[in-house]
Design a protein around this motif. Structure first.
Motif, PDB file in Angstrom:
ATOM      1  N   GLU A 143      -0.391   3.014  -1.856  1.00 15.86           N
ATOM      2  CA  GLU A 143      -0.850   2.531  -1.781  1.00 15.86           C
ATOM      3  C   GLU A 143       0.306   1.356  -1.645  1.00 15.86           C
ATOM      4  O   GLU A 143       0.116   0.895  -3.032  1.00 15.86           O
ATOM      5  CB  GLU A 143      -2.369   1.426  -0.953  1.00 15.86           C
ATOM      6  N   GLY A 144       1.031   1.440  -1.472  1.00 11.84           N
ATOM      7  CA  GLY A 144       2.116   0.195  -1.624  1.00 11.84           C
ATOM      8  C   GLY A 144       3.239   1.081  -2.256  1.00 11.84           C
ATOM      9  O   GLY A 144       4.023   0.378  -2.983  1.00 11.84           O
ATOM     10  N   ILE A 145       3.039   2.573  -2.345  1.00 14.19           N
ATOM     11  CA  ILE A 145       4.269   3.105  -2.157  1.00 14.19           C
ATOM     12  C   ILE A 145       4.817   3.701  -1.393  1.00 14.19           C
ATOM     13  O   ILE A 145       4.196   4.233  -0.669  1.00 14.19           O
ATOM     14  CB  ILE A 145       4.076   3.778  -3.982  1.00 14.19           C
ATOM     15  N   ALA A 146       6.919   4.330  -0.651  1.00 12.88           N
ATOM     16  CA  ALA A 146       7.187   4.675   0.274  1.00 12.88           C
ATOM     17  C   ALA A 146       8.220   5.863  -0.494  1.00 12.88           C
ATOM     18  O   ALA A 146       8.837   5.264  -1.162  1.00 12.88           O
ATOM     19  CB  ALA A 146       7.894   3.653   1.402  1.00 12.88           C
ATOM     20  N   VAL A 147       8.238   6.855  -0.033  1.00 11.97           N
ATOM     21  CA  VAL A 147       8.917   7.773   0.530  1.00 11.97           C
ATOM     22  C   VAL A 147       9.836   8.025   1.216  1.00 11.97           C
ATOM     23  O   VAL A 147       9.694   8.141   2.201  1.00 11.97           O
ATOM     24  CB  VAL A 147       8.184   8.792  -1.058  1.00 11.97           C
ATOM     25  N   GLN A 148      10.926   8.326   0.669  1.00 13.42           N
ATOM     26  CA  GLN A 148      12.240   8.442   2.720  1.00 13.42           C
ATOM     27  C   GLN A 148      13.154   9.822   2.125  1.00 13.42           C
ATOM     28  O   GLN A 148      13.249   9.263   0.422  1.00 13.42           O
ATOM     29  CB  GLN A 148      12.416   7.176   2.824  1.00 13.42           C
ATOM     30  N   GLU A 189      10.131  -4.722 -12.092  1.00 12.90           N
ATOM     31  CA  GLU A 189       8.480  -6.315 -11.394  1.00 12.90           C
ATOM     32  C   GLU A 189       8.583  -5.757  -9.529  1.00 12.90           C
ATOM     33  O   GLU A 189       7.719  -6.358  -9.284  1.00 12.90           O
ATOM     34  CB  GLU A 189       9.396  -7.549 -11.630  1.00 12.90           C
ATOM     35  N   SER A 190       9.731  -4.870  -9.347  1.00 17.63           N
ATOM     36  CA  SER A 190       9.371  -4.952  -7.314  1.00 17.63           C
ATOM     37  C   SER A 190       7.915  -4.268  -7.498  1.00 17.63           C
ATOM     38  O   SER A 190       7.753  -3.886  -5.969  1.00 17.63           O
ATOM     39  CB  SER A 190      10.639  -4.333  -7.143  1.00 17.63           C
ATOM     40  N   TRP A 191       7.859  -3.458  -8.150  1.00 15.57           N
ATOM     41  CA  TRP A 191       6.537  -2.351  -7.713  1.00 15.57           C
ATOM     42  C   TRP A 191       5.075  -3.008  -8.566  1.00 15.57           C
ATOM     43  O   TRP A 191       5.059  -4.421  -8.370  1.00 15.57           O
ATOM     44  CB  TRP A 191       6.641  -1.897  -8.823  1.00 15.57           C
ATOM     45  N   PRO A 192       4.324  -2.547  -7.905  1.00 11.54           N
ATOM     46  CA  PRO A 192       2.611  -2.758  -6.979  1.00 11.54           C
ATOM     47  C   PRO A 192       3.006  -2.809  -9.412  1.00 11.54           C
ATOM     48  O   PRO A 192       3.081  -2.564  -9.814  1.00 11.54           O
ATOM     49  CB  PRO A 192       2.037  -1.439  -6.998  1.00 11.54           C
ATOM     50  N   ALA A 193       1.454  -4.160  -9.286  1.00  8.51           N
ATOM     51  CA  ALA A 193       0.897  -4.406 -10.496  1.00  8.51           C
ATOM     52  C   ALA A 193       1.100  -3.229 -11.239  1.00  8.51           C
ATOM     53  O   ALA A 193       1.179  -2.969 -12.318  1.00  8.51           O
ATOM     54  CB  ALA A 193       0.164  -5.330 -10.726  1.00  8.51           C
ATOM     55  N   ASP A 194      -0.014  -2.426 -10.108  1.00  3.76           N
ATOM     56  CA  ASP A 194      -0.198  -1.412 -11.403  1.00  3.76           C
ATOM     57  C   ASP A 194       0.695  -0.521 -11.982  1.00  3.76           C
ATOM     58  O   ASP A 194      -0.306   1.185 -12.399  1.00  3.76           O
ATOM     59  CB  ASP A 194      -1.991  -0.236 -10.664  1.00  3.76           C
ATOM     60  N   TRP A 195       1.759  -0.586 -11.262  1.00  9.20           N
ATOM     61  CA  TRP A 195       3.305   1.347 -11.603  1.00  9.20           C
ATOM     62  C   TRP A 195       3.378  -0.356 -12.230  1.00  9.20           C
ATOM     63  O   TRP A 195       4.363   0.276 -13.633  1.00  9.20           O
ATOM     64  CB  TRP A 195       3.545   1.148 -10.305  1.00  9.20           C
ATOM     65  N   PRO A 255      19.810  -0.438  -6.477  1.00  9.74           N
ATOM     66  CA  PRO A 255      19.447  -1.882  -6.246  1.00  9.74           C
ATOM     67  C   PRO A 255      17.935  -2.060  -6.396  1.00  9.74           C
ATOM     68  O   PRO A 255      17.894  -3.622  -6.189  1.00  9.74           O
ATOM     69  CB  PRO A 255      20.796  -2.185  -5.606  1.00  9.74           C
ATOM     70  N   SER A 256      17.320  -1.853  -5.702  1.00  9.09           N
ATOM     71  CA  SER A 256      16.128  -2.110  -5.095  1.00  9.09           C
ATOM     72  C   SER A 256      15.170  -2.094  -6.127  1.00  9.09           C
ATOM     73  O   SER A 256      14.042  -3.600  -6.559  1.00  9.09           O
ATOM     74  CB  SER A 256      15.908  -2.034  -3.733  1.00  9.09           C
ATOM     75  N   GLY A 257      15.722  -1.312  -7.360  1.00 10.46           N
ATOM     76  CA  GLY A 257      14.130  -1.153  -8.196  1.00 10.46           C
ATOM     77  C   GLY A 257      13.880  -0.027  -7.431  1.00 10.46           C
ATOM     78  O   GLY A 257      12.864   0.131  -8.809  1.00 10.46           O
ATOM     79  N   ALA A 258      14.192   0.512  -6.743  1.00  9.98           N
ATOM     80  CA  ALA A 258      13.483   1.750  -6.605  1.00  9.98           C
ATOM     81  C   ALA A 258      13.888   3.077  -7.036  1.00  9.98           C
ATOM     82  O   ALA A 258      15.229   2.414  -7.948  1.00  9.98           O
ATOM     83  CB  ALA A 258      13.568   1.922  -4.784  1.00  9.98           C
ATOM     84  N   ALA A 259      13.270   4.110  -7.677  1.00  7.36           N
ATOM     85  CA  ALA A 259      13.833   5.456  -8.344  1.00  7.36           C
ATOM     86  C   ALA A 259      14.375   6.459  -6.748  1.00  7.36           C
ATOM     87  O   ALA A 259      13.937   6.384  -6.030  1.00  7.36           O
ATOM     88  CB  ALA A 259      13.290   6.200  -8.935  1.00  7.36           C
ATOM     89  N   LEU A 260      15.857   7.229  -7.212  1.00  8.20           N
ATOM     90  CA  LEU A 260      16.447   8.441  -6.887  1.00  8.20           C
ATOM     91  C   LEU A 260      15.729   9.611  -7.362  1.00  8.20           C
ATOM     92  O   LEU A 260      15.742   9.295  -8.631  1.00  8.20           O
ATOM     93  CB  LEU A 260      17.175   8.339  -6.681  1.00  8.20           C
ATOM     94  N   ILE A 261      15.403  10.558  -6.698  1.00  6.82           N
ATOM     95  CA  ILE A 261      14.421  11.442  -7.552  1.00  6.82           C
ATOM     96  C   ILE A 261      15.626  13.012  -6.909  1.00  6.82           C
ATOM     97  O   ILE A 261      15.457  12.989  -5.447  1.00  6.82           O
ATOM     98  CB  ILE A 261      12.882  11.583  -7.107  1.00  6.82           C
ATOM     99  N   VAL A 279      11.998   6.886  -3.699  1.00  6.41           N
ATOM    100  CA  VAL A 279       9.889   6.412  -3.675  1.00  6.41           C
ATOM    101  C   VAL A 279      10.105   5.070  -4.671  1.00  6.41           C
ATOM    102  O   VAL A 279      11.360   4.539  -5.050  1.00  6.41           O
ATOM    103  CB  VAL A 279       9.614   7.390  -4.650  1.00  6.41           C
ATOM    104  N   GLY A 280       9.788   3.851  -4.179  1.00  4.62           N
ATOM    105  CA  GLY A 280       9.734   2.045  -4.380  1.00  4.62           C
ATOM    106  C   GLY A 280       8.767   0.973  -3.359  1.00  4.62           C
ATOM    107  O   GLY A 280       8.268   2.675  -2.357  1.00  4.62           O
ATOM    108  N   PRO A 281       7.876   0.668  -4.093  1.00 10.06           N
ATOM    109  CA  PRO A 281       7.312  -0.206  -2.901  1.00 10.06           C
ATOM    110  C   PRO A 281       8.363  -0.304  -1.625  1.00 10.06           C
ATOM    111  O   PRO A 281       9.084   0.108  -0.945  1.00 10.06           O
ATOM    112  CB  PRO A 281       8.036  -2.006  -4.027  1.00 10.06           C
ATOM    113  N   THR A 282       7.018  -0.549  -0.832  1.00  6.55           N
ATOM    114  CA  THR A 282       7.183  -0.215   0.378  1.00  6.55           C
ATOM    115  C   THR A 282       7.668  -1.323   1.269  1.00  6.55           C
ATOM    116  O   THR A 282       7.389  -2.018   0.928  1.00  6.55           O
ATOM    117  CB  THR A 282       5.069  -0.187   1.325  1.00  6.55           C
TER     118      THR A 282
END
Length: 608
Positions: free
Chosen positions: A36-41, A287-293, A345-351, A377-380
């Motif tokens: 929850e709180g993580i999205a992939v595209q 810091e843009s990720w959910p707290a538990d990540w 730039p948003s703090g997400a990761a490219l895989i 993959v990164g915060p929703t």
């Protein structure tokens, strides 16, 4: 990456079971189950990219990808690799435009910045100029270093790779266990070259210095710096996460990796698992990720094809590793093969998805070259902002370099470093950064990032660094001590006093000592040997020993003083053993795994 150990029969059996091509990308995405709180595209699909092995987003927001088509059990030099540049024209996270920047052979890593692209192109580290940033080379590639080679029968996936910008202005990278090489500048005679096997090395783009900073491991294939400037690595052996200390000797699986015989005990990993879990890539959730990540280090586990996060807890001597937490379970796509990460730039990761059905990276005997994919993959709900840092003012770059977004921090600092090299950085700019460093009310993290900017831009004097070592916050003192070592300068009185401050600072002083001239090195090491506490973590004693060992037996009068100075029994035992006196029984490490049968030697690598 790791050499295949799966018989051809098993691969053919997999293909017969309907795995002759990857699942449609929409189906793969639908089967991914992020928390929850993580999205992939899908950021790039197989129609636009093949064999993506290394990636970076530049200061304009463009994605640069090394496409490693020449990779196979033996390099296929009839093919060309590419450096492709992708643009997300509408900032929806999907890169819809592609152009080829450069073609060559054996492209296993890239770093974009300082007016061009640095490329691992065995046998060379090359620089391709693009000063105006238009995505078109300004001229031919320049060979910066040469001498990398694949040992006879070596594994082609165990090569040098993962060029990574360091906060100090150096470029850091990995070397695989099959890269037993003698590296130097073009034209250097053998005696001026450096032997390297599996390990971590760095190169300074201004001074052009090259040095190996850590030896050991199996085949590191992921590097990332944390917010304090500490270097972390992933490895494909059973020991999967490491904290990299300069001058460190680490546990090895196959080759001795040129670890000296007198490294009687090796630095341990942060995280070790039973079996060969093969960790690849490295990314730190910000810091843009959910707290538990937040602050978890993401790696790809190649055997299970999952994306896993580990919480890293700073402790005296380094880091403690928490249990695995799965970010992405294996999707319903037997060709999904995540290899590398990069920050957006948003703090997400490219895989990068190598996209291959084989269990350990490549189909036997050659990989499938029909495609590859890149996922985001990164915060929703996070969107990718527009950037053009090369066109930004110095003030905007300062704000970015002192901020908390890892991509913005790195790219702003690299652009400031470029302006410093080109004499375009005015005194008002460095004065503004210095004011943030000197502000005692500023957050320590901001002050440390300011210090990194000044070091990368060679805009801080030794006196200021000495004061930080003696009096500054521990994190500032560690960064300053390493910088003084790089500059081969130390105030002995202040350095000796600093040895008593903390275990972590004692490690940093040991790291710094390797580059000092003997007139400074021996007195500092005497103070360091005396300062290592009996209760210090093993990493402190080990790093002090690694620093002492190269100069031991070169000055008999100095040698005789060390056993009596040492209060830490582990360190005292190492000194006595090296000098031929009584020594404790050596620590028994895990028996190395048997090396598989040698592969057929590859063809000699051609220069790009």
């Amino acid at each position: 990456m790791i050499r295949s150990s799966i018989p051809l029969l098993l691969v053919l059996a997999g293909l017969a079971a309907g795995e002759s091509k990857p699942a449609p990308i929409a189906d793969t995405l639908a089967s991914m189950k992020p928390p929850e709180g993580i999205a992939v595209q899908a950021a790039v699909d197989e129609s636009k990219v093949t064999q993506p092995v290394s990636m970076q987003i530049d200061g304009r927001g463009r994605l640069w990808v090394a496409e490693y088509r020449t990779y196979a059990k033996s390099y296929d030099l009839t093919l060309n690799d590419s450096i492709a540049v992708f643009t997300d024209t509408d900032h929806d996270g999907v890169y819809d435009e592609r152009k080829v920047f450069h073609e060559g052979r054996i492209y296993s890593g890239i770093a974009v910045g300082l007016g061009g692209v640095f490329v691992c192109a065995m046998p060379n580290l090359i620089f391709i100029p693009d000063k105006d940033g238009d995505g078109v080379p300004d001229g031919p590639a320049e060979v910066l270093l040469d001498g990398w080679e694949l040992e006879r029968g070596g594994w082609t996936n165990n090569t040098f790779s993962n060029l990574t910008w360091g906060p100090d202005g150096w470029i850091y990278a990995c070397s695989g266990m099959s890269n037993r090489s003698r590296v130097g500048h073009p034209g250097d005679p053998p005696e001026k070259r450096t032997m390297i096997g599996s390990g971590i090395w760095r190169y300074h783009p201004v001074t052009r210095e090259f040095e190996v900073i850590a030896r050991g491991f199996t085949n590191c294939f992921g590097l990332v710096f944390d917010s304090d400037g500490e270097l972390l690595a992933s490895d494909v052996g059973p020991r999967i996460l490491f904290h990299i200390l300069r001058g460190g000797n680490y546990q090895v699986e196959f080759h001795p990796a040129f670890v000296p015989a007198s490294a009687y005990e090796r630095l341990p990993p942060i995280h070790e698992l039973k079996g060969r879990n093969l960790a690849s890539g490295a990314f730190l959730c910000g810091e843009s990720w959910p707290a538990d990540w937040r602050n978890r280090m993401l790696t790809s586990r190649l055997r299970t094809r999952t994306i896993v996060g580990n919480e890293l807890k700073p402790i005296p001597g380094g880091f403690g590793g928490g249990p695995d937490q799965v970010l992405l379970p294996r999707p319903a796509d037997n060709w999904w093969f995540p290899v590398a990460f990069c920050a957006t730039p948003s703090g997400a990761a490219l895989i990068s998805d190598w996209s291959d059905a084989n269990r350990e990276l490549h189909s036997f005997p050659i990989p499938d070259r029909s495609g590859g994919r890149i996922y985001r993959v990164g915060p929703t709900g996070a969107t990718e902002p527009s950037f053009d840092l090369p066109a930004a003012t110095d003030q905007v770059l300062i704000a970015g370099a002192l901020g908390s977004n890892a991509w913005v921090v790195e790219q702003s600092r690299v652009e400031l470093q470029r302006r410093s090299i080109e004499k375009r950085l005015g005194p008002a700019t460095t004065a503004a950064v210095r004011a943030r460093l000197d502000d005692p009310k500023a957050d320590v993290a901001v002050r440390r990032r300011a210090l990194s900017v000044l070091i990368a831009c060679t805009a801080i004097d030794d006196a200021a660094l000495h004061r930080l070592v003696a009096e500054g916050d521990e994190r500032l003192a560690i960064t300053a001590a390493r910088a003084l070592g790089d500059q081969r300068s130390f105030d002995l009185a202040q350095a000796k006093a600093a040895t008593g401050r903390s275990p972590n600072l004692r490690i940093a002083l040991a790291e710094a000592s390797f580059r000092l001239p003997d007139a400074l090195r021996r007195p500092l090491l005497s103070a360091l040997v005396q300062a290592v506490e009996p209760a210090d973590p093993d990493q402190v004693a080990l790093m002090a020993w690694y620093a002492v060992d190269p100069v031991l037996t070169t000055d008999p009068a100095w040698d005789r003083t060390l056993p009596d100075l040492a209060r830490n029994q582990k360190l005292k035992g190492f000194v006595q053993r090296r000098l031929g006196g009584p020594a404790p029984a050596p620590k028994v490490e895990s028996a190395p795994a048997a090396k598989p049968a040698a592969a057929k030697p590859p063809e000699p690598a051609a220069k790009p």
